[in-house]
Design a protein around this motif. Structure first.
Motif, mmCIF file in Angstrom:
data_model
loop_
_atom_site.group_PDB
_atom_site.id
_atom_site.type_symbol
_atom_site.label_atom_id
_atom_site.label_comp_id
_atom_site.label_asym_id
_atom_site.label_seq_id
_atom_site.Cartn_x
_atom_site.Cartn_y
_atom_site.Cartn_z
ATOM 1 N N LEU A 4 -63.055 -2.213 109.320
ATOM 2 C CA LEU A 4 -61.998 -1.271 109.714
ATOM 3 C C LEU A 4 -60.727 -2.006 110.101
ATOM 4 O O LEU A 4 -59.628 -1.618 109.721
ATOM 5 C CB LEU A 4 -62.466 -0.407 110.890
ATOM 6 N N ILE A 5 -60.896 -3.082 110.852
ATOM 7 C CA ILE A 5 -59.733 -3.836 111.291
ATOM 8 C C ILE A 5 -59.032 -4.496 110.114
ATOM 9 O O ILE A 5 -57.817 -4.440 109.993
ATOM 10 C CB ILE A 5 -60.131 -4.863 112.368
ATOM 11 N N LEU A 6 -59.795 -5.091 109.210
ATOM 12 C CA LEU A 6 -59.188 -5.731 108.045
ATOM 13 C C LEU A 6 -58.478 -4.706 107.171
ATOM 14 O O LEU A 6 -57.417 -4.991 106.621
ATOM 15 C CB LEU A 6 -60.233 -6.498 107.240
ATOM 16 N N LEU A 7 -59.042 -3.508 107.048
ATOM 17 C CA LEU A 7 -58.394 -2.460 106.272
ATOM 18 C C LEU A 7 -57.073 -2.065 106.920
ATOM 19 O O LEU A 7 -56.056 -1.929 106.250
ATOM 20 C CB LEU A 7 -59.318 -1.250 106.141
ATOM 21 N N ALA A 8 -57.062 -1.902 108.217
ATOM 22 C CA ALA A 8 -55.840 -1.530 108.921
ATOM 23 C C ALA A 8 -54.796 -2.628 108.830
ATOM 24 O O ALA A 8 -53.606 -2.360 108.792
ATOM 25 C CB ALA A 8 -56.133 -1.232 110.388
ATOM 26 N N LEU A 9 -55.239 -3.870 108.769
ATOM 27 C CA LEU A 9 -54.307 -4.979 108.746
ATOM 28 C C LEU A 9 -53.643 -5.165 107.393
ATOM 29 O O LEU A 9 -52.722 -5.954 107.254
ATOM 30 C CB LEU A 9 -55.013 -6.267 109.168
ATOM 31 N N GLU A 63 -52.292 -8.192 117.391
ATOM 32 C CA GLU A 63 -53.318 -8.176 118.435
ATOM 33 C C GLU A 63 -53.470 -6.781 119.037
ATOM 34 O O GLU A 63 -54.576 -6.368 119.379
ATOM 35 C CB GLU A 63 -53.018 -9.224 119.496
ATOM 36 N N VAL A 64 -52.377 -6.043 119.150
ATOM 37 C CA VAL A 64 -52.452 -4.655 119.634
ATOM 38 C C VAL A 64 -53.300 -3.818 118.681
ATOM 39 O O VAL A 64 -54.142 -3.021 119.110
ATOM 40 C CB VAL A 64 -51.041 -4.041 119.798
ATOM 41 N N ILE A 65 -53.108 -3.996 117.381
ATOM 42 C CA ILE A 65 -53.880 -3.250 116.384
ATOM 43 C C ILE A 65 -55.363 -3.576 116.518
ATOM 44 O O ILE A 65 -56.204 -2.672 116.587
ATOM 45 C CB ILE A 65 -53.372 -3.550 114.956
ATOM 46 N N VAL A 66 -55.687 -4.860 116.575
ATOM 47 C CA VAL A 66 -57.086 -5.282 116.720
ATOM 48 C C VAL A 66 -57.684 -4.726 118.007
ATOM 49 O O VAL A 66 -58.788 -4.179 118.019
ATOM 50 C CB VAL A 66 -57.205 -6.827 116.687
ATOM 51 N N LEU A 74 -61.779 -12.326 115.422
ATOM 52 C CA LEU A 74 -60.948 -11.841 114.319
ATOM 53 C C LEU A 74 -59.589 -12.544 114.252
ATOM 54 O O LEU A 74 -58.756 -12.189 113.432
ATOM 55 C CB LEU A 74 -60.745 -10.341 114.443
ATOM 56 N N ARG A 75 -59.380 -13.543 115.083
ATOM 57 C CA ARG A 75 -58.062 -14.183 115.157
ATOM 58 C C ARG A 75 -57.620 -14.748 113.802
ATOM 59 O O ARG A 75 -56.476 -14.545 113.389
ATOM 60 C CB ARG A 75 -58.067 -15.290 116.199
ATOM 61 N N THR A 76 -58.497 -15.435 113.102
ATOM 62 C CA THR A 76 -58.135 -16.015 111.810
ATOM 63 C C THR A 76 -57.753 -14.924 110.817
ATOM 64 O O THR A 76 -56.727 -15.019 110.136
ATOM 65 C CB THR A 76 -59.290 -16.863 111.246
ATOM 66 N N ALA A 77 -58.579 -13.872 110.739
ATOM 67 C CA ALA A 77 -58.280 -12.771 109.820
ATOM 68 C C ALA A 77 -56.983 -12.080 110.218
ATOM 69 O O ALA A 77 -56.190 -11.697 109.355
ATOM 70 C CB ALA A 77 -59.430 -11.772 109.808
ATOM 71 N N GLU A 117 -54.145 -11.749 107.529
ATOM 72 C CA GLU A 117 -53.987 -10.421 106.939
ATOM 73 C C GLU A 117 -52.888 -9.573 107.567
ATOM 74 O O GLU A 117 -52.524 -8.542 107.009
ATOM 75 C CB GLU A 117 -55.317 -9.646 107.038
ATOM 76 N N CYS A 118 -52.390 -9.961 108.713
ATOM 77 C CA CYS A 118 -51.462 -9.080 109.420
ATOM 78 C C CYS A 118 -50.124 -9.731 109.744
ATOM 79 O O CYS A 118 -49.084 -9.187 109.385
ATOM 80 C CB CYS A 118 -52.134 -8.585 110.704
ATOM 81 N N VAL A 119 -50.146 -10.857 110.408
ATOM 82 C CA VAL A 119 -48.901 -11.467 110.878
ATOM 83 C C VAL A 119 -47.967 -11.726 109.701
ATOM 84 O O VAL A 119 -48.354 -12.291 108.688
ATOM 85 C CB VAL A 119 -49.186 -12.771 111.651
#
Length: 95
Positions: free
Chosen positions: A5-10, A25-28, A59-62, A66-68
């Motif tokens: 779910l987190i990877l999809l959102a990112l 980080e807020v999203i995660v 999930l920091r690496t992902a 995937e997000c930043v």
């Protein structure tokens, strides 16, 4: 499940600005809180805080990959903060 779910959102796209580490980080954190709250009755704030910290760490690496730096809008971040489910975040915040 939570990781997917987190990877999809990112997978954020669209106009806006490059997502910061803090925004990602807020999203995660928000997705983790919603998922934990759905699966368990975590009434102890310290337990919830520890679980969220562990999820963010794992999930920091992902998150970085995937997000930043991806495009994100202020509207999307507001949606994340106000969402009442991780499904809402995935389906409505990043469309």
């Amino acid at each position: 499940m939570r990781r997917a779910l987190i990877l999809l959102a990112l997978g954020i796209a669209g106009c806006g600005h490059p997502a910061t580490v803090q925004e990602c980080e807020v999203i995660v954190e928000r997705i983790t809180q919603l998922e934990l709250g759905k699966r368990t009755a975590l009434d102890d704030p310290k337990t919830l805080e520890r679980e969220v910290a562990e999820a963010k760490k794992s999930l920091r690496t992902a998150t970085m990959k995937e997000c930043v730096g991806r495009r994100i809008t202020d509207r999307a971040m507001r949606c994340v903060r106000e969402a009442d489910s991780s499904k809402t975040i995935i389906e409505e915040c990043f469309d």
